[in-house]
Each structure stands twice: as C-alpha cells, then as structure tokens.
Design an enzyme around this catalytic site. Structure first.
Site, mmCIF file in Angstrom:
data_model
loop_
_atom_site.group_PDB
_atom_site.id
_atom_site.type_symbol
_atom_site.label_atom_id
_atom_site.label_comp_id
_atom_site.label_asym_id
_atom_site.label_seq_id
_atom_site.Cartn_x
_atom_site.Cartn_y
_atom_site.Cartn_z
ATOM 1 N N HIS A 1 0.836 -1.495 0.020
ATOM 2 C CA HIS A 1 0.104 -0.025 0.036
ATOM 3 C C HIS A 1 1.210 1.238 0.023
ATOM 4 O O HIS A 1 0.138 2.333 -0.457
ATOM 5 C CB HIS A 1 -0.650 0.402 1.619
ATOM 6 N N ASP B 1 -0.546 -7.520 0.969
ATOM 7 C CA ASP B 1 0.528 -5.684 1.123
ATOM 8 C C ASP B 1 2.066 -6.665 0.317
ATOM 9 O O ASP B 1 2.517 -6.378 1.559
ATOM 10 C CB ASP B 1 -0.091 -5.411 2.498
ATOM 11 N N SER C 1 4.450 1.517 8.686
ATOM 12 C CA SER C 1 4.341 0.898 7.567
ATOM 13 C C SER C 1 5.407 0.154 7.217
ATOM 14 O O SER C 1 6.182 0.935 6.153
ATOM 15 C CB SER C 1 2.794 1.299 6.234
#
Length: 418
Positions: A243, A276, A366
């Site tokens: 992402h 992801d 992330s």
C-alpha cells in the site's frame, strides 16, 4: 547466547503516508502509514550460502535489557528465552529440510518447540528425537486454512480478521459490528473449530534505506523502509508494504530520490483479493542494506544479515519503524486476512497472507522491518487504528500488528534476499 553493546551501522529511514484503512464494519480513526529500510555500501546484504535457518546470534545488550524490562523477565531469563527460541526454530527448519511434515508448529511460553503430529508416526518420532514436544491436533493447520479459504469466498461484511491459531487449534475470526448472513451461518456451522471475537478496527501503517528508516511517497506520505532484495540479473530492490507504493512513481529519503515503484500487489477499491506486498527498484547510485535503524539503541540484534526466515508462532521479535522506533512482541499467527475500509465505511481491500504479532505500531510504520536472531521476518502492514505506542517501548501489553512475511514477499516477486 552472547550479549554485547556496540555501535550500529548507518541506516536511512523513509516514510510514506498512504491511504488510511480500517477493517470492514469498524469505526474509522486517524492513522499514519509507516515503511522502513536500510542504506549503505558494501556486501553486508549478501547471505552466506547454506546459512542455517536460525543461527546462534550475538544479541545487543541494550535491546535485550529493553526486552527484559518490558517483558517482566530478568535479563538472564530474557537471554535464555531468545537463545531457546533460536534453537527451536533451527530444529524446526532442520526437520522440515529432512522432509518431515507437521500440521502446524509453535513455541511454548519458554521457547520450546511444539509440533502438531499424530503420535507414533515417523514425523512425530523424528520431532521427539530432536527434542520437540508432539501435540496431536483435533483440527490442525491444514483444515483450519481450508476453513479460512471457505470464509474468504463469502460476503465479508463485519469480518475484520481471520487467523489460524495453531497453538489453540482454532480459526479465530475477528468481527466488528454485525456480520453478513453468510458469515453468521459459517460461524454457526463450524462453531467447534471457529472462535469469533470482537476485534478493533485496523488501519494500514504506511512511508531511505536501512530497515525502519523514513521513506516518502510521491504524494508526500511517509512509510518505513523494509529489506533489500535482488533479481536474477542482479538488479536491486527494496521489499516493503504494497500500500506504500500502490500509486507508483518515485520515492525519496532525506530529500534524495532512492528509486521507483516496481510493482504492488495492493489495489484499492478493485473488489478483488489483495496482498500487501510491494517492491521499489533502487537507483544505481543508492544502496539498501540489511542493517536496521536502531533508533537510539545499539541495535546489533536488530540487524538481519543472515537472510529471511519464517519462525514458529510464539517467536519473540522486534520491529524498527519511523514513528514508534523499536517495539517488540511475539508472533501470534500466520495465514491471517483482514478487511480494510475507509473513513466512509467502504471496503478498500481484503488482504490475505498476513502474520499477526503483539508488536505495537502506528501510522508511518508501514513497511517497517521485523527481525529476530539476525533474520528478516516481516514488514508492517497495519494495526488497530486507535492504537498508541510508547516510543522505543519494547514489549507493550494489549498491542498488536498485522505483518507481511518477508519470505512470502520474496517469493511473490521471485527475488533473493540481500
């Protein structure tokens, strides 16, 4: 196991702010994405040929002390736990290389290896001879994964996460609000094997180039750098959360361009299952290394020079991220899926193949680097949207994160670690 203090290698941090997502049916909350990585020169990204699955590592005394202080153990007990889990994961990898197949494996609280197998079988006898505990399963990992796949085909409304809990021998389904009629019927039909639990909303944690460094997206978002990888032609990449580079483009760290998007398995609002997993093609004048940003700690045991590993459930590990620094916990499961939604409650993505941990993360972490015993283990995907962490807080009670296993990310793109 040996402990020592020392200076860490130079690392860079890159962060990106990506779309903030929340599991279906859960209340939205503001979050910041994270991504981590390493930069430097030299051959420290090379992996020794034939390296064991979990070597006898040198642990940084300062980080071990942090883990001990926040786990409630003495430093000696924490060292013993880390040493035993390394030995257990080495044993598991050796058994698997020898052709033995188990219906799940996990670590006991003391770090000892437990495998799911039928007593008296060759696999069970081999595990016992190697010092592992054999525990027969009522359901087993294979059957629980099949149930998870069945649930994934149904209307996901109200289902936040789906996790195979090998230690509990159950499929744990996290729910937020009312579930769809299809999901409710599934839960009722398989109530012996499936446990439904209330689950908080999850959101993605998105941001040069040591693991955990801040990396910035074309849109100005921040993530944290992951790990280095190479293709067969020798081209260099960084793997991290998909992402973070879903929109493509060029990425920067410290005001300098470091690379361009080479692909993402994450596509928002497309209505199809996602992973992801993302990769950046690193520019010729930049380098990603296996060192990890220690964020003020010495950090030797945070580096990952030995390769990528998929440790057993129960393994303790730490993560480096550009928002929360060094936080620690343990692996609680694999084969987890999550439904991310946006602030309006629309489904953004249904992501599968994740690992769950008790490591605390926040937005901006992330892509960040999870390591244990000198091995690269995971990349931050997301965490509870309302979760707040203590910076460099080690183990923190009641926290969790969703993580992309490094071995799966490498396999997805056909890359080699380092």
């Amino acid at each position: 196991m040996r402990s020592r203090a020392g200076a860490a290698g130079t690392l860079l941090v890159i962060a990106a702010m990506g779309a903030v997502m929340t599991p279906a049916g859960a209340a939205p909350a503001e979050v910041v994405p994270l991504v981590s990585g390493s930069t430097g020169t030299g051959a420290d990204g090379d992996v020794p040929a034939g390296a064991p699955a979990m070597a006898d590592p040198t642990y940084d005394a300062e980080v071990v002390a942090l883990m001990a202080a926040t786990s409630g153990r003495t430093v000696a007990a924490q060292e013993e736990r880390l040493e035993r889990q390394a030995a257990s994961n080495t044993t598991l990898a050796a058994l698997q290389r020898a052709g033995h197949d188990f219906d799940g494996a996990f670590l006991a609280d003391d770090g000892g290896l437990v495998v799911r197998a039928t007593p008296g079988t060759p696999d069970a006898r081999a595990a016992t001879a190697a010092g592992a505990t054999v525990a027969p399963a009522r359901f087993g990992e294979a059957e629980l994964v099949a149930l998870a796949d069945e649930l994934a085909e149904l209307d996901p409304t109200g289902v936040s996460t789906v996790q195979v809990d090998v230690a509990a021998d159950r499929l744990v389904v996290g729910t937020a609000g009312d579930v769809s009629a299809e999901a409710a019927a599934f839960l009722a039909e398989h109530d012996a094997a499936v446990a439904a639990v209330d689950t908080p909303a999850y959101s993605t944690n998105a941001a040069t180039v040591r693991g955990g460094d801040a990396v910035y997206t074309p849109g100005g978002g921040r993530c944290s750098a992951g790990f280095p990888a190479r293709d067969r032609a020798g081209a260099r990449y960084m793997i991290w959360a998909g992402h973070c580079n879903e929109g493509g483009g060029t990425f920067t760290s410290g005001g300098e361009r470091i690379g361009t998007s080479a692909g993402s398995a994450f596509t928002s609002y497309d209505g199809t299952p996602d992973r992801d997993i993302g990769a950046l093609r690193i520019d010729a004048d930049d380098t990603v290394v296996t060192r990890v940003n220690p964020y003020g700690t010495s950090g030797y045991n945070l580096d990952a020079p030995l390769g990528a590993s998929r440790p057993a459930v129960g393994t303790e590990l730490c993560k480096s991220g550009s928002t929360t620094g060094i936080t620690c916990g343990r692996i609680t499961g694999y084969d987890v899926s999550v439904n991310y939604t946006d602030a309006q409650g629309r489904q953004v993505a249904q992501v599968s193949g994740l690992m769950t941990t008790t490591v605390c993360t926040e937005g901006g972490d992330s892509g960040g680097a999870y390591t244990t015993g000198g091995y690269a283990v995971g990349l931050t995907s997301g965490g509870p949207s309302t979760q707040r962490c203590t910076y460099n807080g080690g183990f923190q009670s009641g926290k969790s994160s969703l993580v992309q296993p490094v071995t799966d990310a490498l396999a997805y793109y056909g890359l080699t670690y380092g």
